[in-house]
Every structure is written in C-alpha cells, then in structure tokens.
Enzyme design. Sequence first.
Site, PDB file in Angstrom:
ATOM      1  N   HIS A 126       0.952  -1.265  -0.089  1.00 16.12           N
ATOM      2  CA  HIS A 126       0.003   0.142   0.000  1.00 16.12           C
ATOM      3  C   HIS A 126       0.988   1.275  -0.086  1.00 16.12           C
ATOM      4  O   HIS A 126       1.129   1.721  -1.028  1.00 16.12           O
ATOM      5  CB  HIS A 126      -1.111   0.005   1.102  1.00 16.12           C
ATOM      6  CG  HIS A 126      -1.983   1.212   1.365  1.00 16.12           C
ATOM      7  ND1 HIS A 126      -2.084   1.866   2.578  1.00 16.12           N
ATOM      8  CD2 HIS A 126      -2.364   1.832   0.392  1.00 16.12           C
ATOM      9  CE1 HIS A 126      -2.888   2.698   2.486  1.00 16.12           C
ATOM     10  NE2 HIS A 126      -3.262   2.996   1.131  1.00 16.12           N
ATOM     11  N   CYS A 150      -0.441   0.367   9.852  1.00 18.06           N
ATOM     12  CA  CYS A 150      -0.470   1.952   9.027  1.00 18.06           C
ATOM     13  C   CYS A 150      -2.244   1.931   8.753  1.00 18.06           C
ATOM     14  O   CYS A 150      -2.810   2.961   9.360  1.00 18.06           O
ATOM     15  CB  CYS A 150       0.357   2.124   8.089  1.00 18.06           C
ATOM     16  SG  CYS A 150       1.995   2.115   8.691  1.00 18.06           S
ATOM     17  N   HIS A 151      -2.458   0.970   7.632  1.00 16.63           N
ATOM     18  CA  HIS A 151      -3.985   1.372   7.191  1.00 16.63           C
ATOM     19  C   HIS A 151      -4.613  -0.012   7.210  1.00 16.63           C
ATOM     20  O   HIS A 151      -5.632  -0.191   6.613  1.00 16.63           O
ATOM     21  CB  HIS A 151      -3.944   1.788   5.897  1.00 16.63           C
ATOM     22  CG  HIS A 151      -3.017   3.234   5.951  1.00 16.63           C
ATOM     23  ND1 HIS A 151      -1.743   3.064   5.359  1.00 16.63           N
ATOM     24  CD2 HIS A 151      -3.576   4.349   6.019  1.00 16.63           C
ATOM     25  CE1 HIS A 151      -1.341   4.570   5.351  1.00 16.63           C
ATOM     26  NE2 HIS A 151      -2.286   5.134   5.783  1.00 16.63           N
ATOM     27  N   GLY A 152      -4.061  -1.094   7.904  1.00 18.98           N
ATOM     28  CA  GLY A 152      -4.889  -2.329   8.187  1.00 18.98           C
ATOM     29  C   GLY A 152      -4.973  -3.389   7.239  1.00 18.98           C
ATOM     30  O   GLY A 152      -5.758  -4.169   6.867  1.00 18.98           O
TER      31      GLY A 152
END
Lengths: 186, 425, 279
Positions: A126, A150-152
Amino acid sequence: MTTLEQTETTGEGHDVRRRDFINIAAVSFAGVGAVAVVLPLVNQMNPSADVLALASIEVDISKIAPGQAIKTLWRKQPVFIRNLTPKEIAEANAVPLSELRDPQTLAERTTAGKENWLITLGVCTHLGCVPLGAGEGENRGPFGGYFCPCHGSAYDTAARIRKGPAPKNLQVPEHSFKSDTVVQIG
Amino acid sequence: MSFPWANHYAPKHPLMRWMDEKLPLPRLVYNAVGAGYPVPRNLNYMWNFGVLAGAALVIQIITGVVMAMHYAANAGVAFDSIEHTVRDVNAGWAMRYAHANGASMFFIVVYLHIFRGLYYGSYKAPREMVWLLGVVIFLLMMATAFMGYVLPWGQMSFWGAQVITGFFSAIPVVGEPIREWLLGGFAPDNAALNRFFSLHYLLPFVIAGVIILHIWALHIPGSSNPTGVEVKGPQDTVPFHPYYTAKDGFGLGVFLVIFSILMFFAPNALGHPDNYIPANPLSTPAHIVPEWYFWPFYAILRAFTFNFLWIPAKLWGVLAMFGAIALLFFLPWIDRSPVRSARYRPMYKWFFWVLVLDVFVLGLCGMKPPEGVWVLLGQLAAIYYFAHFLIILPIVSAIERPLPLPMSITASVLGEEPATTGQPA
Amino acid sequence: MGRLAVPFVGFIVGLGFILALLCAVFFTPHDAPEVTAASVFHREPKEIHYASDGPLGRFDRQQLQRGFQVYKEVCSACHSLRLVAFRDLEEIGFSKPEVKAIAKGWAVEVPTVDDKGEATTRKALPSDYIPSPYANETAARASNNNALPPDLSLIVKAREGGAPYVDSILTGFQNPPAELLKRFPDSAPPPGLHYNPYFANLNIAMPPPLVAEGQVSYSDGTKATVPQMASDVSAFLIWTAEPKLEARHRAGVVAVIFLLIATGLAFAAYRNIWSGMKH
C-alpha cells in the site's frame, strides 16, 4: 553537383546557403555537446557501485524453526524469511484463487521442493510500511500471515493480500538456495 | 540605459507578446546580451573573458551542486566521501575533476579579465562602479575557493584552514576571539567544516547576484573598447547578438578545449599531493602552499619578516595582503590620466607589463619555500607591487604625454589618421 | 569623492608597506640554504614509464594482477589499502568467483560481532573493503618501531613523483655511501632506519620489502626480479589511486576531438557573421 547548383542559383544565394549551413552546424554541435554533458549529470544520481555491490546477500536459514520468521536487510529494505508449518501451507493452498485480489498460488511464490520457505519483502504494497508478524508475538492479523498497522492491510500465510487497502501481495524478491541452509537474495 | 539607435524588442509571436506583457524576461535578455545591446565593433579577443568567467561560474555551480549530493561535511568522513564520489558514483570522477579544475579555469579567465581592465583602463570613469563590483566579485571568489579547498579535508585543506584563519589572530586583542568564532573551536574541525560547506554553497549565488549588478552597471555607459574612445554613433557599434554571441561562442570553444585537456589528461597537475593524505592535526606538511591562484598574495603575506613601527611583522603581512586587493578599489581615483587605453599611453604601457611580470614573480615566490633567494625576491616584488599603484601610477599619469587618439572607433577600425591630441573622447 | 584625499591616504599607507618591506630587506638575514646530507645525497625518482602513462594510456591488466599479488604477499603485512574493495578487483581482470575466493582467503578477517555481541571476525566478502593489517593507528605504530605504515590506496597521488617515486623507493635501498659518512659523519642511519637516497631525509623507517628474486611466484611466467616486482606493484598502486583512469582517458579523447570540431565550426560561424564588418 557543385556546377549544377551554381548554374541554378546566383553566386550570392549559394553563398548565403553555405553560411547558414555553417551557423546551423555550429549551433547543432553546441546542442549535442550540451546533451552529452547532461547525461552524466543525470546518471550520477543512479545507485553507485558500492550500493550495487550490496544488491545481493546470502542468508543463513539453518536456525529458523518451522513457524518462525526472521527479518533481514536487503538493499536497505526489510526482508521476511518464514519457515512455514505444514498447517500454514495447507491453509494457503486451501484458498481458491478466485477469492484473491492478486491471484497467485503458494507454489508460485516459493521454490519447488522448498515450499516451506516463504521469502518476501517486508514492505506493505500500500504505502510502504513494515507489516507486523515476522517478530515473535506480533499481531499476524485475521489471516495468520502479516498485518500492516498503518492502514490495516492483512496478508495470509502465503503473504497474499486479503483485506485492506494494499493492491498487491507482498513482493517475493528473486532468490535461490545455495544449499539447504543458505539462501541468496538478489 | 542604452544608445538611442539600439534595436528595439518587438515580439512577433502572440505568445511572446503575451509573455512580454506579463513578465518581460525575454525583453530583459534581449537588451542585456541580445540584439538590443549595441557594443563597440572593435573589441578584440581580450573582451571574451567576461563571458567566459560567467560560463566558468555556471560550470562550477552545476558540478558543485552535483558534488554536494555525494559529499558529507563531517571531519570523520569528508575525505572518504570525496573518494567515494570519485570511485563509486557514476561519472563521479568527472564531476570532481571538473569542479576542482574548473576553479583554476575560473581564476585564469578572471585574472585575464582583470588585466584586460588594467591595460585598457576599463576601470576609469564612467565605469568605476563596474570595476568596484568586479573587485567585490574577486574577493567573493577568493573566499569561495578557499572554503571549497577545505572541504576534501586533506592535509592541505586542514593546514590551509589553520593558516588562513590564523591571519585573524594577527589583529591585536580581538584577533584570537575572532579566530575561535570563525572556526567554532580552537582548531579546524567539524564546526568549521560544516560552516565552510554551508558558505561554500551559498557564496556562488551571491557572486551570481553581484555579477548581475556588474553587468547592469556596465550597460549604463556601455562596454569599453581597445581604443578607449567612447562610442559616438551607430557606425561605431554592432548588436551583441549575433556578432558577439558568435565571437564568444568561439571563445567558449577554445576555453572548453583547454579545460578538457586539463581535466581529462592532467587533473591533478594543479593540485598538491598532500591533499590526498587525510587531514592530520598532529603532523604539518613540509611546506604549506595554497592553490596557485593565491600564490602572489601569499608571497606578499610572507614578505613581511620584520617588526616595524610597533606593528608585528605578522600583522603587517596580513594588512598588506588585504591592502594589495583593497588598493584595487581605489584604482579609478589613483590613476588620473584622462586617456584610458594603454595603446595611447607610451609610459603606462611599459609599467603595465612590468606589473604583469611582477605578479608572476610574486606567484613564483609564493609557490617556493621561504628560503634563500626567494625571500629577498618576494620582498622586492612586493615593494614593486605597492610602488606601482601608489607611486608610479600617480607620477606616470602626471608626466606622461599620451599619443594622439583616433577620432572615433570607426576611424580607428578604418585606419584613418588620428586628428586630435590626447584629450578624452 | 576627494580627488586629493584618496591619493594622499593611499600614498601614506603604501609608504608604510614599502618602508616595512625595505626594513625587512635590510634587517632580516638572508642566508643561503644550509648544506645538509639530504640536500646533497637525495635523488629524484628514476625515470620509469607505465602502460597507463600519457593521454592514451591503458592499464596492463596482467601487470596489475601481478602487482596485486605483490601487495597481497608482501606489502599487506603492514600497509592497508582501505579505499579498495574486493569487488573492485573485477576491474583488473579477476572473475567474480576469483574475487570471492580472494576475499574469503584474505589473511586478515573483517571485524564484526557475534550473537552475544562479543567482538569477533568473519571472512571477507566481495563487497568488503580490503581489511587493514592493524586494528588502529596505535597498534600499527606499536608493531613498527613507532613508525606508521601509510595507507597505500592513494599513495602515488599523495607523493610528489607519483608511481616512479614508489618504484624508486622500493628498489633504492642500499648501504650508505662512504662519501656520505666522510662529509657528514653524523648522518649514518639511526637504529631502526634504512638508508634510501630516494627518501626525502635519506633514512626511511620501512625495511627493504623486496629483497630476493622469486620472492613471489608469478603464475604468468614473468620472472619475479626485484625491479619487476617493484614496477608491478607501483603499476597496481596507480590503479588503486586512480581506478577510473581508463574511462577518463577515453572520455577525454572523445571530448577533445568533439570540442575541436565544434570550436572549428564556431570559428567559421564567427567569421561568417562578421564577414563584411570591418573590425
């Protein structure tokens, strides 16, 4: 050729054309020279010889027990080397490819005969964070592989993306087994 | 700020017209170094060196920015970071040698530019401001070059920094605190290296700024010329472009050929071997010498070996060295001859060439170790240097009888008989 | 601006400088340089030529490999070569596996730490720089009678005289001439130093490193005489100091030829534009 031209144009016009040609040639040469100078100025920003020399490393994997993973550094990026348990291999192989965002089998991501060695970059596809899961006791996420805090983004036991914003599976770097205990990455 | 007959910028393309309304940069360039700047038609090759100095600055800035991408300003790794650049970075060796030898080329063309000004009286009214700004550029160049030489952190870098900052300790009372403030310590180390790097990166852009002022000041009276006779009419000038762009293009070619030969085939010829030894505060090189372009000034510094009038020799040396450059600021008012060009100054011409020789001798004395005949020679040459400006020039300008000047630039070009006596044109 | 003040002040200041200098001329003793043993017996480097000399010079790779062998078997006992990495040896003609073997077999290993954090060493890798024979300067001095064997990576660029100087030093060891001791009785080499007329002060701390023919055995059949070994290692040190020399020469030839043509064209264009304009 020369005589032909002379008959066709006045002496004056011929002269002017020859002059223009010289001026154009001089300016063109300057242009070519400028480009030739720009190339090394751009090239100097490419990786230098000492950086490239570290582009391939050899790692001793004899001490990694099944179920364990290590983090190592390759080209200044983290690399995860995981010794998969038979259960994890089975889990990975049980997933139908159609369910995957980036369809790949475990076999495609490992070396034939060494399917238990899963070697991936520790860089979330990502935005480049280091996912959790390689260290002892870290959160391995809902699919038992890696989990990016960070963003799962959640990766499965074959380090394939299953949930979250990451578009691709964790990248498998080029690698080869020098022996049963030494793997060369890069 | 130009002659009435200068070409006027008249953009034809709508885009250029639009640009001219919003930001008349093309107009500025056109009037500065384009067809809109009328220049005397009789300039000789000595007038190439201004443009070449500009080119040298551009080369230094480009290669310098590139070098800075690989350089580490830390006393522990500075030397190795330069070697890393040369050995491992793609084309790094070319950048390094271009930058190191580019400094020498820059000084060569600037020295020729300065001596051109001295010979043809370019410093005289109405161009005093051009000259003063030029001396400022020269001082800034010297500071930049010195700090750049410290950055590789070799033996000469370190000891050069030690010696040059040591000048300041010659100043009574405040000297030692000033030196410690400059270095950020008691000897050159990380603090000094870092600030030198910072300033070495900054000053070239200051130089570029002063160059703009230098050219601006030049465009008010217009360029001087080898006769020293002012422009009288359109027949005396040609547009800068294409006439002088073509001539400067040729000059740039010659410059680059010489530069390439130096940088590709003798890149270390002008450097000192000791600078390939990493800096070592415990061991001084057998004899410390600056880069060649500082040799004349270094000779003046060392010429003072005697405490005179309660002032110690060291302070005399430092004052004289700065005085040797400061003198140049006063030159337009020291030389009071109304004739500019040495072509028409039979006495001054001789003393000019003696000065050139004297500066060469000073350079030689600056290079040699201070022993034997070189000490005496250096002292005599230093005496002559000051005498030239402070005694000889005023006397020569008072007693010299100039040759008759040509009526005009065009008359000189066409070989017409001079008609006037030595009056300013 | 004061038309009188400037010349006046300038004249006073200038007079000060000139008087100070005149005093210096008259009152400082100007002695001729002292005649010392070094000023009489020191010799300039021999005139020796290498394949890499001149604007078209190229390295003789066979010779560089021999020189590397001399460095490895003789010099590396005391002298480091810290700016050269094993991988660089590929440039002088060794293959990747050869380089790997050279690194692995290097007598000095690379310092590292083991699992418990204790200092230890490991075998060198091609990406490592050639390990130094001594851990630090103090160790180097302690083993060498307080003299520091200099790093050799840049030695030919760091010495006046370059490679011929290194070459001359290596072959220049001899007994002090009788005349030297006669004229300068105090100039016999002090204990631990060795007479060498090519060294600035005549007495060098390095003992003669190349002493016998066949001290190394060259695999290419070259006879390992002392001058041959000295030349080979000097040539090798030209390469360590200037590994990009060939690229530089090649680029230089192209650049100069290109620029000469461009300058010729620029001259023609200049004459063109000015034709008809008398100046």
